[in-house]
Design a protein around this motif. Structure first.
Motif, PDB file in Angstrom:
ATOM      1  N   HIS A   1      73.123 -47.838  92.823  1.00 20.13           N
ATOM      2  CA  HIS A   1      73.219 -46.391  92.661  1.00 20.13           C
ATOM      3  C   HIS A   1      74.534 -45.877  93.245  1.00 20.13           C
ATOM      4  O   HIS A   1      75.128 -46.497  94.128  1.00 20.13           O
ATOM      5  N   GLY A   2      74.962 -44.719  92.759  1.00 17.93           N
ATOM      6  CA  GLY A   2      76.220 -44.143  93.219  1.00 17.93           C
ATOM      7  C   GLY A   2      76.257 -43.844  94.699  1.00 17.93           C
ATOM      8  O   GLY A   2      77.338 -43.776  95.298  1.00 17.93           O
ATOM      9  N   SER A   3      75.094 -43.700  95.328  1.00 13.51           N
ATOM     10  CA  SER A   3      75.053 -43.360  96.751  1.00 13.51           C
ATOM     11  C   SER A   3      75.523 -44.495  97.651  1.00 13.51           C
ATOM     12  O   SER A   3      75.786 -44.284  98.841  1.00 13.51           O
ATOM     13  N   ILE A   4      75.622 -45.704  97.090  1.00 12.06           N
ATOM     14  CA  ILE A   4      76.079 -46.841  97.894  1.00 12.06           C
ATOM     15  C   ILE A   4      77.292 -47.507  97.264  1.00 12.06           C
ATOM     16  O   ILE A   4      77.777 -48.532  97.752  1.00 12.06           O
ATOM     17  N   ALA A   5      77.815 -46.938  96.186  1.00  8.36           N
ATOM     18  CA  ALA A   5      78.951 -47.532  95.477  1.00  8.36           C
ATOM     19  C   ALA A   5      80.239 -47.380  96.275  1.00  8.36           C
ATOM     20  O   ALA A   5      80.363 -46.516  97.135  1.00  8.36           O
ATOM     21  N   SER A   6      81.178 -48.256  95.973  1.00  7.95           N
ATOM     22  CA  SER A   6      82.496 -48.210  96.608  1.00  7.95           C
ATOM     23  C   SER A   6      83.505 -48.791  95.632  1.00  7.95           C
ATOM     24  O   SER A   6      83.158 -49.176  94.506  1.00  7.95           O
ATOM     25  N   ALA A   7      84.753 -48.882  96.067  1.00  7.25           N
ATOM     26  CA  ALA A   7      85.798 -49.432  95.202  1.00  7.25           C
ATOM     27  C   ALA A   7      85.510 -50.876  94.822  1.00  7.25           C
ATOM     28  O   ALA A   7      85.910 -51.338  93.744  1.00  7.25           O
ATOM     29  N   THR A   8      84.839 -51.602  95.684  1.00  4.65           N
ATOM     30  CA  THR A   8      84.520 -53.010  95.407  1.00  4.65           C
ATOM     31  C   THR A   8      83.081 -53.202  94.958  1.00  4.65           C
ATOM     32  O   THR A   8      82.678 -54.320  94.654  1.00  4.65           O
ATOM     33  N   ARG A   9      82.315 -52.115  94.933  1.00  3.19           N
ATOM     34  CA  ARG A   9      80.908 -52.195  94.508  1.00  3.19           C
ATOM     35  C   ARG A   9      80.653 -51.057  93.527  1.00  3.19           C
ATOM     36  O   ARG A   9      80.195 -49.986  93.894  1.00  3.19           O
ATOM     37  N   PRO A  10      80.948 -51.254  92.226  1.00  3.02           N
ATOM     38  CA  PRO A  10      80.786 -50.180  91.243  1.00  3.02           C
ATOM     39  C   PRO A  10      79.317 -49.816  91.023  1.00  3.02           C
ATOM     40  O   PRO A  10      78.429 -50.661  91.160  1.00  3.02           O
ATOM     41  N   ASP A  11      79.092 -48.554  90.658  1.00  2.00           N
ATOM     42  CA  ASP A  11      77.719 -48.114  90.413  1.00  2.00           C
ATOM     43  C   ASP A  11      77.303 -48.454  88.980  1.00  2.00           C
ATOM     44  O   ASP A  11      78.056 -49.064  88.218  1.00  2.00           O
ATOM     45  N   ASN A  12      76.098 -48.025  88.623  1.00  7.01           N
ATOM     46  CA  ASN A  12      75.506 -48.444  87.356  1.00  7.01           C
ATOM     47  C   ASN A  12      75.686 -47.434  86.221  1.00  7.01           C
ATOM     48  O   ASN A  12      75.079 -47.583  85.162  1.00  7.01           O
ATOM     49  N   GLN A  13      76.530 -46.428  86.394  1.00 11.14           N
ATOM     50  CA  GLN A  13      76.600 -45.356  85.396  1.00 11.14           C
ATOM     51  C   GLN A  13      77.131 -45.825  84.047  1.00 11.14           C
ATOM     52  O   GLN A  13      76.614 -45.433  82.998  1.00 11.14           O
ATOM     53  N   ARG A  14      78.151 -46.659  84.062  1.00  9.21           N
ATOM     54  CA  ARG A  14      78.676 -47.152  82.775  1.00  9.21           C
ATOM     55  C   ARG A  14      77.641 -48.029  82.070  1.00  9.21           C
ATOM     56  O   ARG A  14      77.487 -47.954  80.840  1.00  9.21           O
ATOM     57  N   LEU A  15      76.936 -48.838  82.836  1.00  5.52           N
ATOM     58  CA  LEU A  15      75.892 -49.669  82.234  1.00  5.52           C
ATOM     59  C   LEU A  15      74.754 -48.803  81.697  1.00  5.52           C
ATOM     60  O   LEU A  15      74.173 -49.105  80.645  1.00  5.52           O
ATOM     61  N   GLU A  16      74.434 -47.749  82.407  1.00  6.74           N
ATOM     62  CA  GLU A  16      73.392 -46.829  81.939  1.00  6.74           C
ATOM     63  C   GLU A  16      73.762 -46.263  80.567  1.00  6.74           C
ATOM     64  O   GLU A  16      72.921 -46.192  79.653  1.00  6.74           O
ATOM     65  N   PHE A  17      75.020 -45.864  80.405  1.00  6.30           N
ATOM     66  CA  PHE A  17      75.504 -45.333  79.128  1.00  6.30           C
ATOM     67  C   PHE A  17      75.292 -46.341  78.000  1.00  6.30           C
ATOM     68  O   PHE A  17      74.788 -46.005  76.925  1.00  6.30           O
ATOM     69  N   LEU A  18      75.658 -47.591  78.261  1.00  9.14           N
ATOM     70  CA  LEU A  18      75.517 -48.626  77.242  1.00  9.14           C
ATOM     71  C   LEU A  18      74.050 -48.954  76.979  1.00  9.14           C
ATOM     72  O   LEU A  18      73.617 -49.092  75.824  1.00  9.14           O
ATOM     73  N   GLY A  19      73.276 -49.073  78.041  1.00 11.42           N
ATOM     74  CA  GLY A  19      71.873 -49.439  77.876  1.00 11.42           C
ATOM     75  C   GLY A  19      71.080 -48.412  77.101  1.00 11.42           C
ATOM     76  O   GLY A  19      70.165 -48.768  76.339  1.00 11.42           O
ATOM     77  N   ASP A  20      71.417 -47.146  77.266  1.00 10.52           N
ATOM     78  CA  ASP A  20      70.754 -46.087  76.512  1.00 10.52           C
ATOM     79  C   ASP A  20      70.942 -46.314  75.012  1.00 10.52           C
ATOM     80  O   ASP A  20      70.010 -46.134  74.215  1.00 10.52           O
ATOM     81  N   ARG A  21      72.127 -46.738  74.617  1.00  9.78           N
ATOM     82  CA  ARG A  21      72.414 -46.966  73.190  1.00  9.78           C
ATOM     83  C   ARG A  21      71.727 -48.228  72.683  1.00  9.78           C
ATOM     84  O   ARG A  21      71.236 -48.267  71.549  1.00  9.78           O
ATOM     85  N   VAL A  22      71.675 -49.269  73.508  1.00  7.92           N
ATOM     86  CA  VAL A  22      70.990 -50.502  73.100  1.00  7.92           C
ATOM     87  C   VAL A  22      69.502 -50.224  72.914  1.00  7.92           C
ATOM     88  O   VAL A  22      68.896 -50.611  71.906  1.00  7.92           O
ATOM     89  N   LEU A  23      68.902 -49.544  73.874  1.00  8.13           N
ATOM     90  CA  LEU A  23      67.480 -49.193  73.764  1.00  8.13           C
ATOM     91  C   LEU A  23      67.233 -48.350  72.522  1.00  8.13           C
ATOM     92  O   LEU A  23      66.259 -48.580  71.777  1.00  8.13           O
ATOM     93  N   GLY A  24      68.105 -47.375  72.281  1.00  5.65           N
ATOM     94  CA  GLY A  24      67.936 -46.510  71.123  1.00  5.65           C
ATOM     95  C   GLY A  24      67.963 -47.279  69.817  1.00  5.65           C
ATOM     96  O   GLY A  24      67.132 -47.048  68.933  1.00  5.65           O
ATOM     97  N   LEU A  25      68.900 -48.207  69.677  1.00  9.54           N
ATOM     98  CA  LEU A  25      68.981 -48.986  68.442  1.00  9.54           C
ATOM     99  C   LEU A  25      67.747 -49.862  68.262  1.00  9.54           C
ATOM    100  O   LEU A  25      67.189 -49.949  67.161  1.00  9.54           O
ATOM    101  N   VAL A  26      67.317 -50.508  69.331  1.00  9.85           N
ATOM    102  CA  VAL A  26      66.145 -51.381  69.235  1.00  9.85           C
ATOM    103  C   VAL A  26      64.907 -50.579  68.828  1.00  9.85           C
ATOM    104  O   VAL A  26      64.133 -50.990  67.953  1.00  9.85           O
ATOM    105  N   MET A  27      64.699 -49.424  69.447  1.00  6.93           N
ATOM    106  CA  MET A  27      63.527 -48.614  69.122  1.00  6.93           C
ATOM    107  C   MET A  27      63.611 -48.054  67.705  1.00  6.93           C
ATOM    108  O   MET A  27      62.613 -48.021  66.980  1.00  6.93           O
ATOM    109  N   ALA A  28      64.797 -47.596  67.309  1.00  9.44           N
ATOM    110  CA  ALA A  28      64.952 -47.060  65.957  1.00  9.44           C
ATOM    111  C   ALA A  28      64.652 -48.142  64.917  1.00  9.44           C
ATOM    112  O   ALA A  28      63.945 -47.893  63.928  1.00  9.44           O
ATOM    113  N   GLU A  29      65.168 -49.336  65.125  1.00  8.30           N
ATOM    114  CA  GLU A  29      64.920 -50.431  64.188  1.00  8.30           C
ATOM    115  C   GLU A  29      63.448 -50.817  64.165  1.00  8.30           C
ATOM    116  O   GLU A  29      62.862 -51.032  63.096  1.00  8.30           O
ATOM    117  N   ALA A  30      62.818 -50.883  65.351  1.00  8.84           N
ATOM    118  CA  ALA A  30      61.404 -51.275  65.418  1.00  8.84           C
ATOM    119  C   ALA A  30      60.528 -50.262  64.687  1.00  8.84           C
ATOM    120  O   ALA A  30      59.608 -50.635  63.945  1.00  8.84           O
TER     121      ALA A  30
END
Length: 229
Positions: free
Chosen positions: A30-59
């Motif tokens: 989480h961003g509350s513990i992120a640093s220059a050497t420990r990136p947070d999960n926000q970029r991955l969250e952005f990507l994962g939202d799209r992956v989940l969306g495609l999988v659900m739409a196809e299903a």
């Protein structure tokens, strides 16, 4: 990197053994513990939202070849909304392995709906980057299987259904008033009244997000309007 025992246990619950466990660690940061050497999960969250969306739409597209777009859209929304992602995160114990700063941890971050939903999407992205789309899709379909199988033909959320009822009866959208808030900051209890322009109303209260209690109030009013109360 060599994953810790709790991360290995989480991989088991998730059903994916990471070739690059650092991806999973980032997804859980989480961003509350992120640093220059420990990136947070926000970029991955952005990507994962799209992956989940495609999988659900196809299903959904493949599951009902006769469904219209108007029928598919509410089903899709029910499967990818934040509440559903947070519920899935709870089922696999994601909160137990979240990497949080001290203040976020003390304020109940491991139980917060938004944090859990965002981390679930980030974990999906981590699996996708680690092993590709097919593996991510298989994992999502396995985790979401019960929800896919039990999905109502018309799974509109209560607020949407109540708004449509109001519009169909010549009224403006319903209002949602917070009449009270109690409990500690990390686990608030909201008291919400859903009210139509003609004065009919219903009340709901409980712990969780304000939005979820608004949904409960909307459902209570729908039940009253439809004589189910």
């Amino acid at each position: 990197m060599t994953p810790s025992a709790d991360i290995r246990a989480f991989m088991g619950r998730l059903g994916h053994d990471f070739a690059r466990p650092e991806l999973l660690v980032r997804a859980l940061t989480h961003g509350s513990i992120a640093s220059a050497t420990r990136p947070d999960n926000q970029r991955l969250e952005f990507l994962g939202d799209r992956v989940l969306g495609l999988v659900m739409a196809e299903a959904l597209f493949r599951a009902d070849l006769k469904a219209s777009e108007g029928q598919l859209a509410p089903r899709y929304n029910a499967l990818v909304k934040g509440e559903t992602c947070a519920a899935m995160a709870r089922e696999i114990g994601l909160g137990d392995v979240l990497k949080l700063g001290r203040s976020e941890m003390l304020s109940g971050g491991r139980r917060k709906e938004a944090l859990l939903a965002d981390a679930m999407e980030a974990v999906i992205a981590a699996v996708y980057l680690d092993a590709g789309f097919d593996t991510a899709r298989d994992m999502i379909l396995r985790l979401w299987r019960d929800r896919l199988d039990s999905l109502d033909d018309d799974p509109r959320d209560a607020k949407t259904a109540l708004q449509e009822w109001a519009q169909a009866n010549g009224m403006p959208p319903p209002a949602y008033d917070q009449t009270d808030r109690s409990g500690p900051d990390h686990a608030p209890v909201f008291h919400i009244t859903a009210r139509l322009a003609d004065g009919r109303e219903a009340h709901a209260s409980g712990a969780g997000t304000k939005r979820s209690i608004e949904q409960a109030a909307a459902q209570a009013l729908l039940d009253r309007l439809e004589g189910r109360e």
